[in-house]
Scaffold this motif. Structure first.
Motif, PDB file in Angstrom:
ATOM      1  N   GLU A 451       4.235  11.211  71.119  1.00 22.23           N
ATOM      2  CA  GLU A 451       4.707  12.464  70.524  1.00 22.23           C
ATOM      3  C   GLU A 451       4.814  13.566  71.570  1.00 22.23           C
ATOM      4  OE1 GLU A 451       2.943  13.946  67.006  1.00 22.23           O
ATOM      5  OE2 GLU A 451       3.303  12.099  65.879  1.00 22.23           O
ATOM      6  N   ILE A 452       5.758  14.439  71.341  1.00 26.32           N
ATOM      7  CA  ILE A 452       5.918  15.584  72.226  1.00 26.32           C
ATOM      8  C   ILE A 452       4.604  16.364  72.257  1.00 26.32           C
ATOM      9  CG2 ILE A 452       7.098  17.813  72.460  1.00 26.32           C
ATOM     10  CD1 ILE A 452       9.589  16.345  71.246  1.00 26.32           C
ATOM     11  N   GLY A 453       4.134  16.679  73.450  1.00 29.85           N
ATOM     12  CA  GLY A 453       2.914  17.467  73.583  1.00 29.85           C
ATOM     13  C   GLY A 453       1.634  16.656  73.581  1.00 29.85           C
ATOM     14  N   ALA A 454       1.718  15.344  73.257  1.00 31.43           N
ATOM     15  CA  ALA A 454       0.493  14.554  73.129  1.00 31.43           C
ATOM     16  C   ALA A 454      -0.142  14.247  74.485  1.00 31.43           C
ATOM     17  CB  ALA A 454       0.777  13.259  72.374  1.00 31.43           C
ATOM     18  N   VAL A 455       0.669  14.055  75.473  1.00 32.22           N
ATOM     19  CA  VAL A 455       0.159  13.656  76.782  1.00 32.22           C
ATOM     20  C   VAL A 455       0.421  14.738  77.821  1.00 32.22           C
ATOM     21  CG1 VAL A 455       0.232  11.845  78.564  1.00 32.22           C
ATOM     22  CG2 VAL A 455       0.634  11.248  76.180  1.00 32.22           C
ATOM     23  N   TYR A 456       1.454  15.536  77.568  1.00 26.32           N
ATOM     24  CA  TYR A 456       1.876  16.517  78.558  1.00 26.32           C
ATOM     25  C   TYR A 456       0.732  17.466  78.901  1.00 26.32           C
ATOM     26  CZ  TYR A 456       4.738  19.843  81.074  1.00 26.32           C
ATOM     27  OH  TYR A 456       5.262  20.641  82.056  1.00 26.32           O
ATOM     28  N   GLY A 457       0.559  17.686  80.197  1.00 25.20           N
ATOM     29  CA  GLY A 457      -0.555  18.523  80.635  1.00 25.20           C
ATOM     30  C   GLY A 457      -1.644  17.691  81.281  1.00 25.20           C
ATOM     31  N   ASN A 458      -1.673  16.397  80.969  1.00 19.71           N
ATOM     32  CA  ASN A 458      -2.628  15.514  81.630  1.00 19.71           C
ATOM     33  C   ASN A 458      -1.875  14.632  82.625  1.00 19.71           C
ATOM     34  OD1 ASN A 458      -4.408  13.508  82.404  1.00 19.71           O
ATOM     35  ND2 ASN A 458      -5.501  13.583  80.439  1.00 19.71           N
ATOM     36  N   SER A 459      -1.827  15.089  83.865  1.00 16.79           N
ATOM     37  CA  SER A 459      -1.003  14.411  84.870  1.00 16.79           C
ATOM     38  C   SER A 459      -1.443  12.967  85.074  1.00 16.79           C
ATOM     39  CB  SER A 459      -1.105  15.123  86.211  1.00 16.79           C
ATOM     40  OG  SER A 459      -0.739  16.459  86.079  1.00 16.79           O
ATOM     41  N   VAL A 460      -2.744  12.739  84.994  1.00 21.15           N
ATOM     42  CA  VAL A 460      -3.241  11.391  85.270  1.00 21.15           C
ATOM     43  C   VAL A 460      -2.811  10.434  84.162  1.00 21.15           C
ATOM     44  CG1 VAL A 460      -5.296   9.982  85.641  1.00 21.15           C
ATOM     45  CG2 VAL A 460      -5.165  12.289  86.616  1.00 21.15           C
ATOM     46  N   LEU A 461      -3.063  10.863  82.929  1.00 16.93           N
ATOM     47  CA  LEU A 461      -2.704  10.006  81.803  1.00 16.93           C
ATOM     48  C   LEU A 461      -1.191   9.786  81.736  1.00 16.93           C
ATOM     49  CD1 LEU A 461      -4.822   8.831  79.988  1.00 16.93           C
ATOM     50  CD2 LEU A 461      -4.147  10.449  78.209  1.00 16.93           C
ATOM     51  N   MET A 462      -0.439  10.862  82.000  1.00 16.22           N
ATOM     52  CA  MET A 462       1.024  10.762  81.978  1.00 16.22           C
ATOM     53  C   MET A 462       1.486   9.695  82.967  1.00 16.22           C
ATOM     54  SD  MET A 462       3.818  11.995  80.614  1.00 16.22           S
ATOM     55  CE  MET A 462       3.728  13.681  80.039  1.00 16.22           C
ATOM     56  N   GLN A 463       0.815   9.677  84.114  1.00 14.08           N
ATOM     57  CA  GLN A 463       1.202   8.754  85.162  1.00 14.08           C
ATOM     58  C   GLN A 463       1.018   7.304  84.721  1.00 14.08           C
ATOM     59  OE1 GLN A 463       1.604  10.358  88.952  1.00 14.08           O
ATOM     60  NE2 GLN A 463       3.193   9.286  87.879  1.00 14.08           N
ATOM     61  N   TYR A 464      -0.001   7.074  83.869  1.00 12.67           N
ATOM     62  CA  TYR A 464      -0.259   5.693  83.467  1.00 12.67           C
ATOM     63  C   TYR A 464       0.796   5.149  82.517  1.00 12.67           C
ATOM     64  CZ  TYR A 464      -4.218   5.101  86.373  1.00 12.67           C
ATOM     65  OH  TYR A 464      -4.980   4.954  87.484  1.00 12.67           O
ATOM     66  N   ALA A 465       1.697   6.001  82.063  1.00 13.35           N
ATOM     67  CA  ALA A 465       2.851   5.523  81.310  1.00 13.35           C
ATOM     68  C   ALA A 465       3.725   4.629  82.202  1.00 13.35           C
ATOM     69  CB  ALA A 465       3.659   6.700  80.780  1.00 13.35           C
ATOM     70  N   ASP A 466       3.558   4.775  83.526  1.00  9.23           N
ATOM     71  CA  ASP A 466       4.376   4.017  84.476  1.00  9.23           C
ATOM     72  C   ASP A 466       3.631   2.824  85.081  1.00  9.23           C
ATOM     73  OD1 ASP A 466       6.512   5.782  84.146  1.00  9.23           O
ATOM     74  OD2 ASP A 466       5.647   7.167  85.587  1.00  9.23           O
ATOM     75  N   LEU A 467       2.446   2.570  84.568  1.00  5.38           N
ATOM     76  CA  LEU A 467       1.585   1.545  85.144  1.00  5.38           C
ATOM     77  C   LEU A 467       2.271   0.189  85.308  1.00  5.38           C
ATOM     78  CD1 LEU A 467      -1.514   0.884  85.772  1.00  5.38           C
ATOM     79  CD2 LEU A 467      -1.544  -0.013  83.463  1.00  5.38           C
ATOM     80  N   LEU A 468       3.061  -0.201  84.312  1.00  4.08           N
ATOM     81  CA  LEU A 468       3.660  -1.530  84.339  1.00  4.08           C
ATOM     82  C   LEU A 468       4.992  -1.545  85.087  1.00  4.08           C
ATOM     83  CD1 LEU A 468       2.928  -2.481  80.611  1.00  4.08           C
ATOM     84  CD2 LEU A 468       1.532  -2.949  82.640  1.00  4.08           C
TER      85      LEU A 468
END
Lengths: 533, 482
Positions: A451-468
């Motif tokens: 969801e919009i706003g759910a992850v934004y602001g947490n750079s580390v967590l956002m980055q793990y969207a690209d883990l795979l």
């Protein structure tokens, strides 16, 4: 079948065929696409958007700027060519959206940053120029995370940011969110994105379209406003594998303006598409069915299983391909997978910080209007005002890990680990090795669109969207994301293929086969919500 | 009192004379061009542009490395040196940091007193130049000219092997000669083709320690190198003798006032955050390519000088002059070859006539319209007595002006020497008849003989054989009183 679809939803190969034979005019195609944009895109985003209204919050907002007039002129020129009996090219009349990280002559080329809000490029990026030369018609520039720094398109300085056409409360992914959303919603038939750690594949997965990150060096980077220069790859976003093959065909090849673009012959990507997958060795790796990451607060390493729906979709794809004759190789080890994100954190930021140096308010881009004491003050104020949060964070991090004191601990070390990641792939694709894979099949993302706003602001967590996705960039190998079904919430699931260097053809062939095998599946007939409202 | 010696190392930025810039297609040379008239998206660092390495710049670095007896790396790398300055459009300079194309090496510098001083070369690397900034303080503006952005440079670093300002000056003189010799750089100091920084320290004579050094920036002429270093040595000796320490400063040489000014302390030096430029591949020299480049390496100045002394019997002085420039030495050898020998006579003509013509016309020997074959032909005509030496000299400018050969000109203009006894006697008689009082004067002043010859030469319009005339006058003039 395709002929029954509205023009904006037809695949590129069908449109080009119709335009080349004169069955449909390029003008009609462009007009239909502009009408679609008009219907679904909502108001143009801007750097001072004001409050959003409920009506607009349901819209896609893919485009930062439209070049409708130029597109119509170009369409007329193509129609005139057809009338004269000339061939306008294999992508004749195909509407193209361009991630606004590419310079296109005469267009605002913003990188979704205030810094370049008023920068009009004086030249055209090589991959875009090649698509245009093949007959594609650039409709406009689409939104992205500022300088491509993100995985949700939310960090764009141009708001409202792009929304997911399948669910307007969700992000389209990123950074090529505008590319994926515009193609999913029929606002373009083809888009060019860039992939630095999954920035083509992750939004393609989130939006239910095909995204191809070619081998590093397959497509010129000239004219791409650089993020991580050793990782950046321009590539196509399309609705079908065949369209991706057509687009890559036009984009690929050596370029006198880019010495990192390989001087290798470009194969015919469309030719082998229908050969099927019999005999191909396709690997599955346990390292791609879990996410391993440090806890953001404790730093403790955690292993988490992927959501079952994503695992199931990937397994279902493997089974379908196995039924078509592919040999599925289980338990392929890729032991350095979990280092991909930490290594990326370091390398991409060092390159990004350096690449941002040129935006100093001296020559082009934003210069502060405040009174300035001296040169340093001018730099500080111009960059302070021009850059959003993401560029600033990345500059800080990049400066830190490449400083003389820390470079050996961080940057040099990250480069060595990157080599290990590359070796993981070399070993499984080695034709004389133990695994001899033609492709590796994985999920594209650990989750569907959030969801919009759910992850934004947490750079580390956002980055793990690209883990795979990220390790294809470290290794330089090609990778493709294709639609593999939907989750219970109606959001698309992406399935990913990795291939050996320069072997995009095999990935396209597998993806095309999978499309054919699942053509009659119920989930194939779903349409984005944005088109039904 | 202690006696000190200076320890000096130089860092020289050499502007290469390639046709285009190092990473784009703009002309490398913008001399005289209006500001920002020789630029493109690449050298201005527009968003999205990429550098593409100029192969010729690499070739020139390979040649320099070979001439300096250095290790030329088969694979060298380009790095980004990150810093902000308005005339550095990308905010980083592309340079070679730790894996430069030329590593090690040495350069022998002949000194005016005959010593040869061997200087070690630490490294030489390729890099791009930055633009130029002009600060208009009165108007409160800074103006940037990007014409120079991306001009190819080699930065050459010497070991701390120079021991005096004079040695440093001679190093620069000889380096300039070598660069022109190899066709690497125009090496014109006034145009900034050679820009020099000098690292200077002092120590007790004979010691081997290295003391803290100062770096003098902007010593951009041979005289500036000599004067700035001399001033800095004197300053450092003064500091030490006054019981103070020399700090590691960066100094600026002001050529106007001939003074040194402190720019900054070294401790505040920036961190450039060097890293490999991901936009460029490494520069790989294939064996075939390297071989082809090295095949063009010419005989070097010192070797040629020695050969001229040994093979042609030239004096050390003549040999030095004739090997000052490669084109001049090539000219000399071509003329010797065309003449089929007699190198000393050719050298004589070179030293007396050709150099004068070159200086007057500000030309290089290879551009001269009076070719080595013309010189050989002229010498042959003089040796055969067809023309006299003065006519030979005069022929040089005539050949240049008309494009005709010496033989053609002699025929066309009747320049052949008057050598027949009858003709010469008639000339002498005419002079005697017109100047009876000079005959009287001659009795007391026999040196007037030259005057008589001169008069006769004038009458012949320079074509008479002067030696024969002298003999005739000696016969016909009355004997002198002394």
């Amino acid at each position: 079948m395709t002929l029954s679809l509205p023009l904006p939803d037809q695949p590129a190969h069908a449109i080009a065929e119709s335009v080349r034979t004169g069955a449909v005019s390029a003008r009609a195609v462009v007009e239909a696409t502009l009408a679609r944009i008009d219907a679904v895109d909502g108001r143009r985003p801007s750097t001072s958007p004001g409050p959003d209204d409920p009506e607009n919050s349901r819209r896609v907002h893919a485009y930062i700027s439209l070049q409708a007039e130029q597109a119509l002129e170009r369409a007329d020129a193509i129609d005139a060519q057809v009338a004269r009996g000339e061939d306008p090219g294999p992508l004749a009349g195909v509407p193209l959206s361009v991630k606004d990280i590419f310079c296109v002559a005469g267009t605002p080329s913003t990188a979704a940053s205030r810094m370049l809000e008023h920068f009009v490029a004086p030249y055209t990026a090589t991959p875009i120029a090649r698509l245009q030369a093949a007959g594609a018609i650039a409709i406009g520039k689409v939104n992205l995370d500022e300088y491509a720094y993100g995985s949700s398109t939310e960090s764009s300085a141009f708001q409202p940011a792009t929304r997911n056409p399948w669910n307007a409360n969700c992000v389209p992914g990123g950074s090529s969110g505008g590319s994926a959303a515009s193609v999913a919603a029929g606002e373009a038939t083809l888009s060019v994105g860039t992939d630095t750690a999954g920035s083509i594949r992750q939004p393609a997965a989130f939006c239910g379209v095909v995204g191809l990150k070619p081998t590093y060096g397959r497509v010129s980077r000239y004219g791409l406003i650089a993020f991580g220069s050793s990782l950046d790859c321009p590539g196509p976003v399309t609705r079908t594998a065949r369209d991706a093959a057509l687009a890559l065909q036009a984009m690929a090849g050596a370029d006198p303006h880019d010495s990192t673009a390989a001087a290798l012959p470009v194969p015919d990507y469309s030719r082998g598409l229908d050969q099927g997958v019999r005999g191909l060795r396709i690997g599955l790796s346990p390292d791609y069915f879990r996410i391993r990451y440090p806890d953001p607060t404790t730093g403790e390493i955690r292993d988490t299983e992927l959501p079952p729906e994503i695992v199931a979709a990937t397994r279902a794809a493997a089974e379908a391909l196995a039924r078509a004759g592919a040999e599925i190789v289980e338990d392929v080890p890729l032991p350095n997978t979990s280092f991909g994100i930490p290594v990326y954190f370091v390398i991409s930021r060092v390159e990004a910080a350096s690449n941002l140096h040129r935006f100093d308010g001296v020559k082009y881009g934003h210069r502060t209007q405040q009174t300035i004491r001296d040169l340093r003050d001018m730099y500080r104020k111009s960059r302070g005002e021009g850059f959003g949060r993401q560029p600033k964070l990345r500059i800080l991090m990049g400066m830190y890990v490449s400083g003389a004191q820390y470079a050996s601990q961080y940057y040099q070390r990250a480069l060595r680990v990157r080599t290990l990641i590359r070796r993981d792939f070399e070993s499984v694709f080695d034709p004389q090795g133990a695994y001899r894979l033609n492709a590796l099949l994985t999920p594209t993302t650990p989750t569907t669109a959030f969801e919009i706003g759910a992850v934004y602001g947490n750079s580390v967590l956002m980055q793990y969207a690209d883990l795979l996705a990220v390790n294809a960039n470290h290794a330089g190998i090609p990778a493709l994301s294709m639609p593999g079904g939907f989750d219970a919430g109606g959001l698309p699931i992406g399935v990913q293929l990795f291939g050996a260097d320069w072997d995009e053809a095999t990935l396209l062939r597998i993806a095309h086969t999978f499309e054919t095998l699942t053509a009659d599946a119920a989930w194939r007939s779903r349409r984005p919500l944005a088109l039904t409202q | 009192m202690l006696s000190f010696e200076a320890v000096i190392g130089l860092e020289i930025h050499i502007q290469l004379n390639t046709h285009t810039k190092i990473f784009c297609g703009c002309r490398a040379d913008s001399w005289g061009a209006p500001p920002n008239s020789n630029i493109c998206p690449v050298c201005c660092g527009l968003p999205g542009v990429l550098p593409v390495l100029n192969r010729i710049a690499v070739e020139k670095a390979v040649l320099l490395g070979a001439a300096l007896d250095a290790q030329v790396r088969d694979e060298s790398f380009f790095d980004r040196k990150n810093y902000f300055y308005p005339d550095l459009p990308k905010g980083y300079q592309i340079t070679q940091f730790d894996q430069a194309i030329v590593q090690g090496g040495h350069f022998d510098v002949p000194m005016p007193d005959g010593r040869i001083v061997p200087i070690s070369i630490t490294k030489a690397h390729l890099e791009e130049d930055a633009g130029k900034t002009r600060n208009d303080v009165a108007a409160g503006v800074r103006q940037i000219d990007m014409n120079r952005c991306g001009v190819p440079l080699i930065e050459l670093v010497t070991g701390p092997d120079l021991r005096s300002a004079e040695e440093a000056a001679q190093f620069l003189v000889r380096m300039r000669q070598l660069l022109r010799w190899l066709d690497i750089s125009e090496a014109n100091l006034e145009r900034g083709h050679l820009r020099c920084d000098a690292n200077v320290s002092i120590r007790e004579a004979g010691a081997t320690v290295l003391n803290p050094k100062t770096e003098i920036k902007n010593v951009n002429s041979i005289d500036a190198v000599r004067n700035a270093i001399e001033a800095e040595i004197a300053r450092q000796i003064g500091e030490v003798e006054a019981g103070r320490r020399v700090s590691a400063w960066t100094l600026d040489w002001d050529d106007e006032t001939q003074t040194l000014r402190k720019m900054r302390s070294k401790e505040t030096e920036a961190d450039y955050r060097y890293f490999r430029d991901p936009d460029l591949l490494s520069a790989r020299l294939t064996p075939e390519w390297k071989r082809a480049v090295l095949a063009t390496l010419p005989e070097l100045p010192l070797a040629r000088r020695s050969r001229f002394i040994v093979d042609y019997g030239l004096s050390a002085y003549d040999a030095s002059i004739l090997t000052e420039e490669r084109a001049l030495s090539d000219y000399f050898e071509a003329a010797v070859k065309a003449l089929g020998g007699n190198p000393k006579t050719v050298a004589n003509w070179m030293m007396n006539d050709i150099l004068r013509v070159l200086n007057e016309s500000n030309a290089t020997a290879s551009d001269l319209a009076f070719k080595p074959a013309h010189l050989a032909e002229t010498i042959r005509l003089v040796e055969a007595g067809t023309i006299n030496r003065a006519t030979g000299t005069a022929l040089i400018t005539k050949v240049i002006a008309t494009g005709r050969t010496p033989t053609e000109l002699i025929a066309a203009e009747g320049l052949a020497q008057i050598s027949g006894d009858d003709a010469l006697q008639a000339l002498a008689q005419a002079v005697l008849d017109e100047n009876p009082q000079q005959i009287e004067a001659y009795r007391k002043k026999p040196s007037l003989l030259k005057w008589f010859v001169g008069q006769a030469m004038r009458k012949s319009q320079g074509k008479a054989n002067a030696q024969a005339l002298e003999r005739i006058f000696l016969c016909v003039l009355p004997p002198a009183d002394v």
